[in-house]
Design an enzyme around this catalytic site. Structure first.
Site, short mmCIF file in Angstrom:
data_model
loop_
_atom_site.label_atom_id
_atom_site.label_comp_id
_atom_site.label_asym_id
_atom_site.label_seq_id
_atom_site.Cartn_x
_atom_site.Cartn_y
_atom_site.Cartn_z
N CYS A 131 0.83 -1.21 0.00
CA CYS A 131 0.00 0.00 0.00
C CYS A 131 0.86 1.26 0.00
O CYS A 131 1.39 1.66 1.05
CB CYS A 131 -0.93 -0.01 1.22
SG CYS A 131 -1.94 1.46 1.33
N CYS A 134 -0.49 4.14 2.16
CA CYS A 134 -0.28 3.98 3.60
C CYS A 134 1.20 4.18 3.97
O CYS A 134 1.51 4.80 4.97
CB CYS A 134 -0.68 2.59 4.08
SG CYS A 134 -2.12 1.89 3.30
N ASP A 135 2.09 3.62 3.17
CA ASP A 135 3.49 3.51 3.59
C ASP A 135 4.47 4.36 2.79
O ASP A 135 5.65 4.42 3.14
CB ASP A 135 3.95 2.04 3.49
CG ASP A 135 3.11 1.12 4.38
OD1 ASP A 135 2.56 1.62 5.37
OD2 ASP A 135 3.01 -0.08 4.08
#
Ligand code: NAP
Length: 310
Positions: A131, A134-135
């Site tokens: 992701c 997200c990261d």
């Protein structure tokens, strides 16, 4: 007793919830984690009609959930572990309770597929991610390898250039699968290099991922790639498609050979009173906008089914 139990709170499930509750059905949505599903992994939804300026998938998910709740849908954060779909009354067992409903719509969607190469699991969250939204920020000024050639790999590869020193997209063929408009973005982005005809063989490192081993599938040449920046670590984002979340449905209704639920054009499964919508369906193009349409269709079919089966 609910009129409608929806399993999964992504765009398909939330829209089914909105339509069900607005149609005065006693509606329960069961979502194991956060409403929004895979939309939560998208920083900007650019292809949803009416929100030209984009907006995060998470925001869109929250708005859809609020709208469903406003009409009276109940949302519970519980994980479904078992279902009994036979008969007129369906039973849905979660990690907390067992619910009964007259109809069920399954909208559990899909999860990122793993490659199964050495180091992938070992370095999960320590270099390996599924992701970018997200990261991505953890990989500021670092080298990042994106594996895959579909819409997700190319879109997220482009997104990662906001953070990364350089992004390498590794694809097993010499042509991308992604939509042409997305391809143009990475072809015109000087922070992106395409590595063609290659697959990930291994991720190596000590405490964090520090090296990717690639193999050229045509020449069989194996190459090792380490950081070219001051940072020791590298990022590896894997986007090689998705697999359905249907573990709890094995043997309960008809699935295709990849595990997706078979339905007809009205979202009806082979079990009476049970419908499916969104990415979990065998057919379909797996877009937010189609998930929403399928969720609405399923809920309207439920309404019709219930009025015929009073
Ligand atoms: P996808 O379209 O199935 O693409 C998966 C990619 O991974 C393909 O390029 C495939 O290579 C490659 N791949 C698969 N298995 C592999 C393996 N074992 N080793 C190396 N490479 C492998 O999946 P996706 O990109 O995740 O997209 C899923 C769905 O969501 C699609 O319908 C897509 O259109 C949709 N989506 C849409 C958007 C958008 O509209 N903006 C964004 C994201 C996703 P091959 O090409 O050789 O098969």
């Amino acid at each position: 007793m609910y009129d409608l139990i929806i399993i999964g709170g992504g765009p398909a499930g939330l829209t089914a919830g909105l339509y069900g509750a607005r149609g005065k059905l006693k509606t329960l949505i069961l979502e194991a984690s956060m409403e929004g599903g895979q939309m939560n992994n998208t920083l900007s939804v650019e292809n949803y009609p009416g929100i030209q300026e984009g907006g995060s998938g998470m925001e869109l998910g929250m708005r859809m959930a609020d709208q469903a709740k406003e009409f009276g849908a109940e949302i519970r954060h519980e994980e479904v572990v078992e279902v009994d779909l036979d008969g007129k009354i369906k039973k849905v067992k979660t990690d907390k309770e067992t619910y009964e409903g007259r109809t069920v719509i399954i909208t559990t969607g899909a999860k990122p597929r793993k490659l199964g190469v050495p180091g992938e699991l070992e370095f999960a969250n320590r270099g390996v991610s599924y992701c970018a939204t997200c990261d991505g920020a953890f990989y500021q000024d670092m080298d990042v390898y994106v594996i895959g050639g579909g819409d997700a790999a190319v879109e997220e590869g482009d997104l990662l250039t906001k953070f990364a020193h350089h992004v390498y997209i590794v694809h097993r063929r010499d042509e991308l699968r992604a939509a042409k408009s997305l391809q143009d973005r990475v072809f015109n982005n000087e922070k992106v290099t395409l590595i063609w005809d290659s697959v990930l063989k291994e991720v190596k490192g000590d405490k964090i991922a520090e090296e990717v081993v690639l193999e050229n599938v045509k020449t069989k040449e194996v190459s090792s790639h380490k950081s070219t920046t001051d940072s020791k670590g590298i990022g590896i984002f894997i986007y090689v498609g998705y697999e359905p979340k249907t573990d709890f449905l094995q043997g309960k209704l008809a699935l295709d050979d990849k595990g997706y639920i078979k339905t007809d054009g009205k979202m009806q499964t082979n079990v009476e009173g049970v419908y499916a919508a969104g990415d979990i369906r065998s057919e379909g193009v797996k877009q937010v906008v189609t998930a929403v349409g399928e969720g609405a269709t399923a809920a309207l079919m439920v309404t019709k089914y219930l009025s015929n089966n009073l």
